[in-house]
Design a protein around this motif. Structure first.
Motif, PDB file in Angstrom:
ATOM      1  N   GLN A  83       0.837  -1.196   0.000  1.00 33.29           N
ATOM      2  CA  GLN A  83       0.000   0.000   0.000  1.00 33.29           C
ATOM      3  C   GLN A  83       0.879   1.257   0.000  1.00 33.29           C
ATOM      4  N   TRP A 106       0.938   4.279  -2.721  1.00 32.19           N
ATOM      5  CA  TRP A 106       0.750   5.687  -2.341  1.00 32.19           C
ATOM      6  C   TRP A 106       1.902   6.528  -2.878  1.00 32.19           C
ATOM      7  N   CYS A 160      -1.607   7.718   5.426  1.00 28.69           N
ATOM      8  CA  CYS A 160      -2.375   6.545   5.854  1.00 28.69           C
ATOM      9  C   CYS A 160      -3.422   6.899   6.904  1.00 28.69           C
ATOM     10  N   MET A 213      -9.311   2.762  -6.957  1.00 30.32           N
ATOM     11  CA  MET A 213      -8.341   1.954  -6.186  1.00 30.32           C
ATOM     12  C   MET A 213      -8.724   0.485  -6.314  1.00 30.32           C
ATOM     13  N   SER A 223      -6.187  -3.169  -2.128  1.00 30.39           N
ATOM     14  CA  SER A 223      -6.603  -2.034  -2.935  1.00 30.39           C
ATOM     15  C   SER A 223      -5.367  -1.351  -3.509  1.00 30.39           C
ATOM     16  N   HIS A 231      -3.288   1.499  -4.110  1.00 25.94           N
ATOM     17  CA  HIS A 231      -3.211   2.825  -3.495  1.00 25.94           C
ATOM     18  C   HIS A 231      -2.596   3.880  -4.411  1.00 25.94           C
TER      19      HIS A 231
END
Lengths: 166, 566
Positions: free
Chosen positions: B78, B82, B252, B401, B412, B414
């Motif tokens: 994740q 991001w 997050c 996502m 998912s 990110h």
């Protein structure tokens, strides 16, 4: 007493092997291959694939969603994975099982496959046959026997009967 | 196959030199087989391990951890996603800024005349850039802006909690900040900071602990203090405002509970807005938990973190920022949802809204005509709410996502971006047609919307020209009150769809409806302004109206006399 000839035999075999290192290496390598193969078969629950239990399909995590959806589907009480995804004759069943097993193993080991997973044309014909196996009498007028038509299949409209992943 | 071991003699028909080759070949083939099987075994065990332990917590995270680094140790996939919103690497500096929308569509300068968006307005970049780009946009560096802007461009919940606890007389230490979310304190801090100057709030943010004491290197570089010019609103940046720590873009903790990792909402503006939406009576069929709350006792305000389904939360986290709002220094940051989520509902909300000093609401006075105007800001959550996907229960995250697989793990993606970047996982999960077909469908919707936007923009600019002609001819603001109302409604609707980032895709028919109304209001304003300059209209009742020809004339009613004639 009875051990004497056996020990002799073993020693003779070993001597023969040691006289030919190449043969010895090959024998050892084959032993390793067999051992590893057996370990892999056990670790991968290989024997479980020879039965009809739907939980076998979630040995691979990727089928979890399909399995979860099938549990809640209209067909959960009357048909499991193999009832729709394998032909209903002996030869077809085992050929399809082998074909799909090999493809799934390669796909899930290498990670080379389309996401979301998509059914192959051949497997779609298998499911169509499975629909007709039970419902054939009812829809015979729509699907004359011997006329395969890939553009017209039950699941085009009845998409949620097996496992609608929503 | 291997009868050599029991027979020293060479088998008949084999040359002495062939045997080593045969044996060597067999040996090599066996080795390759061993390697292959080992590889299968290793990946299989790895996948089985993945399935057993989706993640391992190796670093502690708490309510103070705005710094994503410790989270990244626990949830590396994740974290990587991001970070990937920066593209291959973070591109700072003025040369890396995306294209100016003002250059691409010059009518935007006239739409926003008199408002900071006419100074600098650019194409969007990924989440990674949100704080940097806000620090360098000329909307901030050339004009004083409120701290409310940081509500959505930075990870602010710890800052809000710190200021709120301080205002409520609670002890503030890194330990007390980390205990729990402390909603009352967060709300209080939000109220305290919303109208304070941007630079002041940014300095407070940088002085707020982020859960990694002693580590002061943000994952993404900070914007240069004072933007590229080193100035804010023409004033050089004070020396004592040097960053004392790190400020982070949305990380997050802004969408996840550090204890359970559950998706949650943290933004005060959203919490107040969604509670007001629930308390109203606007239809929200796509948000079933609000319907359930309305059917209940309503003793406590609607709280999404308690009541919303997981699927609703997968949209609510995005609705914390991708919305229309008031963000200025005359009122606390406000989401205008009490009357509903449609463009008309939000407009009605602003019509009734009053500033803290009791004056009528407007975002700005239009620079060309002086009409009090509303600014619509990227209402993605609201437009999605009007669309077929929302109605079918599809959340923002389902497309932006989409689920991806890492070995046996399902997670998912990110790297939040356009679903067109990942059509297979975003669209084909439900739409079983080819990628090119799906792309073409999206292109159809977006090109129609673009064409309507350009048509509405042409109507808007002609309206402005005509109003200015009336003003040049001596029309006063009182004379033009009705014209100004149409102008405000026209520009609000055009801005609503043009600043929304889906080019109509989120709700194509609604987008077309709103643009059609925009065109109508522009033309009505134009007609009224023209009429103000025109001489009085003559009487039209003297005009001849031509009847339809060839119609059988009506028979006069028969009388007894006429019947005897026959």
């Amino acid at each position: 007493m009875s051990q004497q000839p056996l020990r002799h035999w073993i020693r003779r075999q070993l001597a023969l092997l040691l006289a030919k290192p190449m043969v010895a290496a090959l024998v050892i390598a084959l032993g390793v291959l067999g051992g590893l193969g057996l370990a892999t078969f056990v670790q991968g629950k290989g024997a479980s694939y020879l039965v009809n239990d739907p939980r076998v399909c979630i040995n691979c995590h990727i089928m979890q969603g399909s399995y979860d959806a099938w549990v809640h589907s209209s067909h959960a009480a009357v048909a499991a994975c193999n009832d729709c995804h394998l032909p209903h004759d002996f030869l077809g069943k085992w050929l399809t099982k082998a074909d799909n097993g090999l493809r799934h193993a390669v796909a899930f080991t290498t990670g080379w496959f389309h996401e979301p997973i998509q059914i192959t044309p051949r497997n779609r014909r298998v499911t169509q046959g499975a629909c007709l196996h039970c419902h054939g009498d009812f829809v015979a007028h729509a699907f004359p026997p011997g006329e395969a038509n890939d553009d017209f299949m039950c699941v085009h409209c009845h998409r949620a009967v097996g496992h609608a992943e929503r | 196959m291997n009868d050599d071991s029991s027979n020293i003699d060479q088998p008949a028909g084999q040359s002495p030199s062939a045997r080593p080759w045969l044996l060597g070949g067999l040996f090599a083939a066996t080795l390759i087989g061993v390697l292959l099987i080992t590889w299968i075994l290793v990946t299989m065990v790895g996948h089985q391990q993945d399935a057993r332990e989706p993640y391992a917590r190796v670093a502690a995270v708490s309510e103070i951890s705005t710094d994503p680094l410790p989270w990244g140790l626990n949830w590396p996939h994740q974290f990587d996603g991001w970070k990937a919103t920066a593209g291959d690497e973070f591109h700072g500096g003025s040369s890396a800024l995306p294209q100016s929308k003002l250059d691409a569509d010059p009518w935007l300068k006239r739409l926003y005349a008199g408002y900071a968006f006419s100074i600098d307005y650019r194409e969007a970049r990924g989440h990674a850039y949100m704080l940097y780009d806000q620090g360098v946009t000329e909307r901030i560096t050339k004009k004083p802006q409120p701290g409310a802007c940081l509500h959505c461009h930075a990870s602010v919940s710890v800052l809000y909690r710190r200021i709120g606890m301080d205002a409520m007389g609670e002890e503030v230490t890194p330990e007390t900040l980390a205990v729990d979310f402390n909603t009352p304190a967060v709300m209080r801090g939000f109220e305290e900071l919303s109208r304070k100057p941007y630079q002041e709030v940014l300095a407070l943010l940088q002085a707020t602990p982020d859960g990694t004491p002693g580590e002061n290197e943000p994952v993404f570089p900070s914007a240069p203090a004072g933007g590229f010019s080193g100035e804010y609103a023409g004033e050089p940046v004070a020396d004592d405002s040097v960053a004392k720590g790190e400020a982070h873009p949305v990380t997050c903790i802004d969408c996840h509970d550090p204890k359970t990792m559950a998706v949650r909402v943290t933004r005060p503006g959203f919490l107040q807005g969604i509670a007001a939406l629930a308390a109203g009576d606007a239809a929200v069929p796509h948000l079933p938990s609000i319907g359930q709350w309305r059917a209940g006792s309503r003793a406590r305000p609607y709280d999404p973190n308690q009541l919303a389904s997981r699927q609703e939360m997968r949209s609510f986290v995005c609705g914390q920022c991708h919305v229309e709002y008031y963000c200025g220094d005359k009122a606390t940051l406000t989401f205008p949802w009490a009357k509903g989520l449609r463009a008309d509902d939000e407009e009605a909300f602003w019509d009734d809204f009053r500033f803290a000093d009791g004056s009528d609401f407007h975002d700005f006075k239009h620079g060309e005509t002086g009409a009090p105007s509303y600014k619509a800001q990227h209402p993605e959550f609201e437009l999605w709410s009007q669309g077929i996907h929302a109605r079918a229960g599809v959340s923002c995250a389902d497309c932006h996502m989409p689920y991806q697989r890492q070995g046996a793990m399902k997670l998912s993606d990110h790297r939040v971006t356009s679903p067109l970047e990942k059509i297979n996982s975003a669209c084909q999960t439900c739409h079983h047609v080819s990628e090119s077909e799906l792309r073409a469908r999206v292109a159809t919707i977006q090109s129609r919307t673009r064409a309507l936007i350009q048509r509405a923009a042409a109507a808007m600019t002609e309206m402005l020209d005509t109003i200015r002609e009336a003003q040049a001819a001596g029309a006063s603001d009182d004379d033009l009150a009705a014209v100004f109302a149409h102008q405000r409604q026209a520009t609000w609707r055009l801005d609503y769809i043009s600043s929304e980032n889906s080019k109509g895709f989120h709700a194509d028919q609604e987008a077309a409806r709103v643009l059609a109304e925009s065109i109508d209001h522009s033309r009505q304003a134009q007609a009224l302004a023209l009429r103000w300059r025109a001489p009085d209209a003559p009487d039209t009742s003297v005009l001849f109206s031509r009847p339809v020809r060839g119609v059988t004339p009506e028979q006069p009613p028969r009388t007894a006399e006429s019947e005897t004639d026959e």
